[in-house]
Design an enzyme around this catalytic site. Structure first.
Site, mmCIF file in Angstrom:
data_model
loop_
_atom_site.group_PDB
_atom_site.id
_atom_site.type_symbol
_atom_site.label_atom_id
_atom_site.label_comp_id
_atom_site.label_asym_id
_atom_site.label_seq_id
_atom_site.Cartn_x
_atom_site.Cartn_y
_atom_site.Cartn_z
ATOM 1 N N ARG A 159 0.812 -1.214 0.000
ATOM 2 C CA ARG A 159 0.000 0.000 0.000
ATOM 3 C C ARG A 159 0.847 1.267 0.000
ATOM 4 N NH1 ARG A 159 -5.488 1.194 -0.736
ATOM 5 N NH2 ARG A 159 -5.785 -0.972 -0.053
ATOM 6 N N GLY A 392 -2.088 -4.270 8.403
ATOM 7 C CA GLY A 392 -3.224 -5.153 8.206
ATOM 8 C C GLY A 392 -3.520 -5.430 6.745
ATOM 9 N N ARG A 394 -5.437 -3.981 4.535
ATOM 10 C CA ARG A 394 -5.337 -2.836 3.619
ATOM 11 C C ARG A 394 -3.874 -2.517 3.332
ATOM 12 N NH1 ARG A 394 -5.011 2.774 2.767
ATOM 13 N NH2 ARG A 394 -6.584 3.525 1.294
ATOM 14 N N CYS A 395 -3.048 -2.567 4.362
ATOM 15 C CA CYS A 395 -1.623 -2.283 4.178
ATOM 16 C C CYS A 395 -0.975 -3.243 3.175
ATOM 17 C CB CYS A 395 -0.882 -2.389 5.506
ATOM 18 S SG CYS A 395 -1.365 -1.184 6.750
ATOM 19 N N MET A 396 -1.456 -4.495 3.160
ATOM 20 C CA MET A 396 -0.831 -5.527 2.326
ATOM 21 C C MET A 396 -1.355 -5.549 0.894
ATOM 22 S SD MET A 396 -0.431 -8.833 4.808
ATOM 23 C CE MET A 396 -2.199 -9.148 4.884
#
Length: 405
Positions: A159, A392, A394-396
């Site tokens: 992200r 989390g 979204r970050c990945m």
């Protein structure tokens, strides 16, 4: 083809991931802080967890593409491959001329471009190069350090190096030198990959001020939220606002909302403290409800950006931006101890694959149950090792395409 993302919740069609590799096993206790890790994930389990994440996306109609594959395809021409190697070595901050030459020869000897890309990601140890005969002073001083080029263990958080905004990208200047090298892969993808070359850039990696993708949220096709955080500077937001608001590439963004959040690791990015899970619902860290300082950036005369400051609660600003009443779902239900624990494990960081349907970490079971009670469908992935990197779902993930409004 290319980038098309104008929402956090519209059905996800295509996403960029990075499966953790040997770069994770090149973290040592001595250098965890250098590589921005608090612990060392167990690679085999982290890969299994990541594979489960990717499979859930595929099972729900999302096309999954991998960073190392796109980067390898981008450097398929020999001249581009050589340019990539030279730029990689330069940005790896190798001091010795002899080591630079040996490293170039070593990397250029890879016939398989995917293997080359993977090697640059995992780091090159000193044991992999031939014995350097003409050592520099820097070589002797740094003799105990095990790497010629550092590993990039944060890469599975795709992200952050760039952000999709409409049909454009922000190719980011990362906060730390450790992570700034990660943007090299996106640079080559958006310069040379047949599907993505020529993509408009509303920010570039060689700009002065730092900004990261976790701080950029597409609330609607007309409103983008950006966090003023530990890793995104106000100067970068002003710069990106100038380029987005006066963009001629067809983006419809009319307003940037800059959220001032605490500059601590627990509040690392804006998406660490809230993410959208439905048309009118957000999961949030209870301590971010406000009142907050909000800065609204809009188009002014003569290509200048108008700036307005206000103080509002998070509920007020999101309701105004989305033109509807919103519901804030507190991580851990608002209980101080539970919310602190689950926030540390990214309980507020969800990936929405369609309205009312999100991917979440298994370990945040209290928050997950609350989401389910609110009518949100949760796709739960194992997370004992992936969560050690402090990011989390979204970050990945970096959405490349969502269905338009």
């Amino acid at each position: 083809m290319g980038i098309n993302v104008t929402s956090e919740i519209r059905p996800l069609k295509k996403v960029l991931l990075h499966r953790p590799g040997a770069e994770i096993e090149n973290i040592t206790p001595e250098y965890m802080e250098r590589f921005l890790f608090d612990d060392i994930p167990y690679l085999e389990v982290a890969q299994a967890e990541h594979d489960a994440f990717a499979q859930i996306l595929r099972d729900n109609g999302v096309e999954v593409v991998y960073l190392h594959e796109l980067a390898a395809e981008a450097i398929c021409e020999e001249a581009v491959k050589k340019e990539f190697i030279r730029q990689f070595i330069e940005e790896a901050n190798v001091k010795s001329i002899q080591v630079k030459e040996d490293l170039y020869d070593y990397l250029n000897s890879f016939d398989d471009n995917e293997a080359l890309i993977r090697k640059t990601m995992e780091g090159v140890s000193k044991s992999e190069l031939p014995l350097v005969r003409r050592k520099s002073l820097a070589d002797y001083v740094n003799a105990s350090y095990p790497f010629v080029t550092d590993p990039m263990p944060n890469l599975y958080f795709t992200r952050d190096p760039f952000a999709s905004i409409g049909n454009s990208i922000s190719l980011n200047k990362m906060y730390s030198e450790t992570r700034n090298r990660e943007t090299l892969y996106a640079d080559f993808i958006f310069r040379f990959h047949p599907e993505y070359r020529g993509t408009n850039r509303v920010y570039n990696r060689n700009f002065k001020y730092h900004i990261e993708g976790g701080d950029i949220l597409n609330l609607t096709e007309k409103v983008v939220a950006i966090g003023i955080s530990q890793r995104t500077s106000p100067q970068a937001i002003e710069k990106i606002a100038e380029r987005i608001l006066f963009d001629t590439w067809g983006n419809k963004v009319e307003k940037i909302l800059a959220f001032k959040i605490p500059k601590t690791r627990a509040y690392m990015h804006l998406d660490t403290v809230f993410t959208q899970v439905d048309i009118d619902k957000f999961t949030i860290h209870p301590q971010i409800e406000g009142p907050l300082e909000i800065f609204e950036l809009t188009r002014g005369d003569y290509c200048r950006v108008n700036l307005t400051k206000s103080t509002m609660t998070l509920e007020e600003v999101l309701s105004k931006a989305l033109d509807c009443e919103v519901e804030l779902i507190r991580c851990g239900g608002g209980d101080y101890v539970i919310s602190q624990r689950e926030q540390w494990n990214d309980g507020s960081n969800t990936l929405c694959i369609r309205p009312g349907e999100v991917v979440v970490y298994a370990r945040n079971y209290v928050t997950n149950k609350i989401l389910q009670e609110k009518g949100i469908k949760t796709h739960i992935i194992p997370s004992s090792e992936l969560s050690r990197g402090r990011g989390g779902p979204r970050c990945m993930s970096m959405p490349l395409e969502r269905e338009p409004w």
